[in-house]
Design a protein around this motif. Structure first.
Motif, PDB file in Angstrom:
ATOM      1  N   MET A 131     -11.970   3.903  38.579  1.00 12.47           N
ATOM      2  CA  MET A 131     -12.577   5.129  38.044  1.00 12.47           C
ATOM      3  C   MET A 131     -14.026   4.864  37.623  1.00 12.47           C
ATOM      4  O   MET A 131     -14.901   5.711  37.844  1.00 12.47           O
ATOM      5  CB  MET A 131     -11.761   5.640  36.854  1.00 12.47           C
ATOM      6  N   THR A 132     -14.284   3.702  37.045  1.00 10.87           N
ATOM      7  CA  THR A 132     -15.643   3.351  36.643  1.00 10.87           C
ATOM      8  C   THR A 132     -16.538   3.218  37.858  1.00 10.87           C
ATOM      9  O   THR A 132     -17.655   3.753  37.888  1.00 10.87           O
ATOM     10  CB  THR A 132     -15.646   2.045  35.817  1.00 10.87           C
ATOM     11  N   GLN A 150     -25.696   5.391  27.892  1.00 10.46           N
ATOM     12  CA  GLN A 150     -26.449   4.169  28.200  1.00 10.46           C
ATOM     13  C   GLN A 150     -27.223   4.272  29.505  1.00 10.46           C
ATOM     14  O   GLN A 150     -28.265   3.624  29.665  1.00 10.46           O
ATOM     15  CB  GLN A 150     -25.518   2.966  28.256  1.00 10.46           C
ATOM     16  N   LEU A 151     -26.727   5.074  30.443  1.00 15.45           N
ATOM     17  CA  LEU A 151     -27.378   5.191  31.756  1.00 15.45           C
ATOM     18  C   LEU A 151     -28.252   6.438  31.870  1.00 15.45           C
ATOM     19  O   LEU A 151     -28.779   6.727  32.937  1.00 15.45           O
ATOM     20  CB  LEU A 151     -26.312   5.197  32.861  1.00 15.45           C
ATOM     21  N   LEU A 200     -21.946  -4.082  31.782  1.00 13.15           N
ATOM     22  CA  LEU A 200     -23.102  -4.573  31.048  1.00 13.15           C
ATOM     23  C   LEU A 200     -24.314  -3.763  31.493  1.00 13.15           C
ATOM     24  O   LEU A 200     -24.687  -3.786  32.665  1.00 13.15           O
ATOM     25  CB  LEU A 200     -23.297  -6.066  31.327  1.00 13.15           C
ATOM     26  N   VAL A 201     -24.897  -3.013  30.539  1.00 10.16           N
ATOM     27  CA  VAL A 201     -26.093  -2.200  30.803  1.00 10.16           C
ATOM     28  C   VAL A 201     -27.181  -2.724  29.875  1.00 10.16           C
ATOM     29  O   VAL A 201     -27.169  -2.444  28.678  1.00 10.16           O
ATOM     30  CB  VAL A 201     -25.834  -0.701  30.533  1.00 10.16           C
ATOM     31  N   ASN A 206     -22.635   9.098  40.533  1.00  9.55           N
ATOM     32  CA  ASN A 206     -23.896   9.352  39.843  1.00  9.55           C
ATOM     33  C   ASN A 206     -25.047   8.522  40.402  1.00  9.55           C
ATOM     34  O   ASN A 206     -26.111   8.448  39.797  1.00  9.55           O
ATOM     35  CB  ASN A 206     -23.727   9.106  38.344  1.00  9.55           C
ATOM     36  N   GLU A 207     -24.790   7.910  41.566  1.00  8.92           N
ATOM     37  CA  GLU A 207     -25.802   7.141  42.302  1.00  8.92           C
ATOM     38  C   GLU A 207     -26.452   6.050  41.457  1.00  8.92           C
ATOM     39  O   GLU A 207     -27.656   5.822  41.513  1.00  8.92           O
ATOM     40  CB  GLU A 207     -26.842   8.077  42.914  1.00  8.92           C
ATOM     41  N   VAL A 208     -25.629   5.378  40.660  1.00  8.80           N
ATOM     42  CA  VAL A 208     -26.089   4.265  39.838  1.00  8.80           C
ATOM     43  C   VAL A 208     -25.939   2.984  40.657  1.00  8.80           C
ATOM     44  O   VAL A 208     -24.853   2.705  41.175  1.00  8.80           O
ATOM     45  CB  VAL A 208     -25.271   4.157  38.534  1.00  8.80           C
ATOM     46  N   GLU A 209     -27.005   2.238  40.786  1.00 10.25           N
ATOM     47  CA  GLU A 209     -26.934   0.950  41.468  1.00 10.25           C
ATOM     48  C   GLU A 209     -26.377  -0.081  40.499  1.00 10.25           C
ATOM     49  O   GLU A 209     -26.789  -0.137  39.340  1.00 10.25           O
ATOM     50  CB  GLU A 209     -28.315   0.514  41.944  1.00 10.25           C
ATOM     51  N   TYR A 210     -25.452  -0.882  40.975  1.00 14.18           N
ATOM     52  CA  TYR A 210     -24.840  -1.895  40.116  1.00 14.18           C
ATOM     53  C   TYR A 210     -24.271  -3.017  40.980  1.00 14.18           C
ATOM     54  O   TYR A 210     -23.989  -2.826  42.151  1.00 14.18           O
ATOM     55  CB  TYR A 210     -23.744  -1.291  39.238  1.00 14.18           C
ATOM     56  N   ASP A 211     -24.125  -4.171  40.372  1.00  9.54           N
ATOM     57  CA  ASP A 211     -23.414  -5.287  40.976  1.00  9.54           C
ATOM     58  C   ASP A 211     -22.035  -5.320  40.362  1.00  9.54           C
ATOM     59  O   ASP A 211     -21.876  -5.027  39.174  1.00  9.54           O
ATOM     60  CB  ASP A 211     -24.136  -6.608  40.698  1.00  9.54           C
TER      61      ASP A 211
END
Length: 78
Positions: free
Chosen positions: A13-14, A75-76, A58-59, A21-26
């Protein structure tokens, strides 16, 4: 950075929320790691979250444990 488990519904879900939301993440699926790499990453998760709950996001310097839309949104800046 997202620490997750491949079998965890809250982790999925995360990932979906971040993707939607088109958030780039590893991301690291901790349960798919082996040996020393797994030991090192689990120690990092414990250090960040004071436990072994997943997901751990982790943000910057902020740690979000679990699927928490409000915290992620805040946070985002979503």
């Amino acid at each position: 950075m997202l620490y997750a488990l491949s079998t965890c519904p809250y982790c999925r879900m995360t990932k979906k929320y971040l993707d939607d939301n088109e958030v780039e993440y590893d991301a690291i699926d901790v349960d798919l790691l082996e040996g020393d790499e797994r030991t090192t990453v689990v120690a990092e998760v414990k250090r960040l979250s004071s436990g072994t709950s997943f997901p751990v996001l982790l943000v910057g310097d902020e740690v979000i444990v679990g699927f928490n839309k409000a915290a992620m949104r805040n946070q985002l800046d979503l």
